[in-house]
Write an enzyme that holds these catalytic residues in place. Structure first.
Site, PDB file in Angstrom:
ATOM      1  N   TYR A 139      -4.475  -7.684  -2.596  1.00  0.00           N
ATOM      2  CA  TYR A 139      -3.024  -7.628  -2.478  1.00  0.00           C
ATOM      3  C   TYR A 139      -2.487  -6.849  -3.672  1.00  0.00           C
ATOM      4  O   TYR A 139      -2.421  -7.364  -4.783  1.00  0.00           O
ATOM      5  CB  TYR A 139      -2.485  -9.057  -2.417  1.00  0.00           C
ATOM      6  CG  TYR A 139      -0.986  -9.217  -2.305  1.00  0.00           C
ATOM      7  CD1 TYR A 139      -0.131  -8.135  -2.106  1.00  0.00           C
ATOM      8  CD2 TYR A 139      -0.415 -10.486  -2.394  1.00  0.00           C
ATOM      9  CE1 TYR A 139       1.235  -8.301  -2.010  1.00  0.00           C
ATOM     10  CE2 TYR A 139       0.951 -10.675  -2.290  1.00  0.00           C
ATOM     11  CZ  TYR A 139       1.775  -9.576  -2.100  1.00  0.00           C
ATOM     12  OH  TYR A 139       3.128  -9.755  -2.001  1.00  0.00           O
ATOM     13  N   LYS A 169      -3.581  -4.928   1.056  1.00  0.00           N
ATOM     14  CA  LYS A 169      -2.171  -5.179   1.394  1.00  0.00           C
ATOM     15  C   LYS A 169      -1.379  -4.394   0.358  1.00  0.00           C
ATOM     16  O   LYS A 169      -1.283  -4.786  -0.802  1.00  0.00           O
ATOM     17  CB  LYS A 169      -1.853  -6.667   1.345  1.00  0.00           C
ATOM     18  CG  LYS A 169      -0.400  -7.014   1.638  1.00  0.00           C
ATOM     19  CD  LYS A 169      -0.182  -8.515   1.511  1.00  0.00           C
ATOM     20  CE  LYS A 169       1.255  -8.909   1.822  1.00  0.00           C
ATOM     21  NZ  LYS A 169       2.237  -8.399   0.859  1.00  0.00           N
ATOM     22  N   ASP A 196       9.153  -3.711   3.543  1.00  0.00           N
ATOM     23  CA  ASP A 196       9.911  -3.760   4.797  1.00  0.00           C
ATOM     24  C   ASP A 196      11.023  -2.713   4.843  1.00  0.00           C
ATOM     25  O   ASP A 196      11.258  -2.088   5.880  1.00  0.00           O
ATOM     26  CB  ASP A 196      10.538  -5.140   4.993  1.00  0.00           C
ATOM     27  CG  ASP A 196       9.532  -6.273   4.914  1.00  0.00           C
ATOM     28  OD1 ASP A 196       8.374  -6.019   4.529  1.00  0.00           O
ATOM     29  OD2 ASP A 196       9.901  -7.413   5.243  1.00  0.00           O
ATOM     30  N   GLU A 197      11.720  -2.548   3.718  1.00  0.00           N
ATOM     31  CA  GLU A 197      12.867  -1.641   3.700  1.00  0.00           C
ATOM     32  C   GLU A 197      12.477  -0.168   3.779  1.00  0.00           C
ATOM     33  O   GLU A 197      13.343   0.691   3.968  1.00  0.00           O
ATOM     34  CB  GLU A 197      13.748  -1.897   2.474  1.00  0.00           C
ATOM     35  CG  GLU A 197      13.047  -1.820   1.144  1.00  0.00           C
ATOM     36  CD  GLU A 197      12.501  -3.166   0.676  1.00  0.00           C
ATOM     37  OE1 GLU A 197      12.829  -3.556  -0.465  1.00  0.00           O
ATOM     38  OE2 GLU A 197      11.753  -3.812   1.429  1.00  0.00           O
TER      39      GLU A 197
END
Length: 309
Positions: A139, A169, A196-197
């Site tokens: 991650y 990730k 996400d943005e």
């Protein structure tokens, strides 16, 4: 590649608490139902959104056991094992293996930090070995860990050290490196987009799978972005991405991470409050947030819009 690459949305889930701030796994059945109904392909639990750094060992174990019961062939459960505590991560890795979860992940240690890729690999190796048959992900979130090592160097170093290494990730803005990792060794690794943005930017650079917190309550929006992108309608894809940008932009004014949990509550899943030091929204602020989301048309594309009445 040993593990099939993930395609679609994986929700980084929130930690579910009751009114006393205790872990409340009883709500996870409804939580999972909402995600599955909205086409989410799995969950990433006990991570940043899931307050993994604020949970004790027993709480993480309880959530892993509860989410394991929701796993199906079409709905993957991935568990974050930790960051700074290698011994605890190994314990959790063994539990993940016993439960038959799809995959596990760790961040870079963020207190005593690895100074190079070799140190990071040495740290991860025994953790990955605790669940040798599960997909193991690193991650990468340097914004929080303050560890920004070259991910191409990591991919070059892991084959002989971590046989079950599945991918990364990738929660970072380095789009060039992200694309290079996707193409490394003829696409040998699964690299999941984590912002996400900027979901559309990730798609443009080759992302097929993504992990994010806002998929908990706005999965239809991101599926719309993906559908428009795949259909070549970049104008529509950008317009939908801008809706994501607009509601995420509210976070800073409404409690930061706590705003995400508040949005989930407004969409019908109450996971309680964030743990200190994150400040919880009071009722007045929650109503103000709801009003601004309504003005943006958020509820037209949220998970709530497609849930059972």
């Amino acid at each position: 590649m040993r593990f099939k690459k993930i395609e679609g949305l994986i929700a980084a889930t929130f930690a579910p608490y009751n009114g006393k701030g205790e872990i409340n796994p009883s709500i996870l059945s409804n939580y999972a139902h909402s995600l599955k109904k909205n086409g989410v392909k799995g969950v990433f639990i006990n991570g940043t959104t899931g307050e993994g750094a604020s949970l004790d060992l027993e709480e993480k174990q309880i959530l892993m056991q509860a989410w394991a019961s929701e796993q199906t062939e079409a709905f993957k459960v991935m568990a974050m094992l930790g960051g700074t505590n290698q011994k605890e991560s190994i314990i959790l890795g063994k539990l993940a293996a016993d439960l038959g979860l799809y995959g596990v992940a760790v961040t870079a240690p963020y207190y005593f930090r690895p100074g190079n890729v070799a140190q990071l690999v040495d740290y991860m190796q025994p953790i990955a070995a605790s669940a040798p048959d599960l997909a193991f992900y690193f991650y990468h979130i340097p914004l929080l860990t303050k560890v920004d090592l070259p991910m191409l160097g990591l991919l070059e170093a892991v084959p002989d050290k971590i046989p079950n290494f599945a991918g990364i990730k990738y929660t970072h803005h380095n789009l060039m490196e992200f694309n290079q990792c996707l193409r490394f060794n003829n696409g040998s690794y699964d690299v999941l987009w984590g912002w996400d943005e900027t979901f559309l930017a990730g798609l443009a650079m080759g992302a097929k799978g993504a992990v994010g917190s806002t998929y908990n309550f706005a999965a239809p929006l991101y599926q719309g972005i993906k559908k428009a992108f795949d259909g070549g309608d970049m104008q529509k894809a950008l317009a939908l991405q801008e809706k994501s940008i607009d509601f995420i932009n509210l976070y800073g004014r409404f409690g930061g991470p706590a705003a995400g949990k508040a949005l989930l509550k407004l969409c019908g899943i109450d996971c309680g409050d964030f743990r200190a030091p994150v400040k919880t929204l009071d009722p007045e602020m929650l109503e103000a947030l709801k009003a601004q989301l309504t003005a943006q048309g958020f509820f037209d594309f949220s998970n709530l819009n497609t849930q059972d009445s």
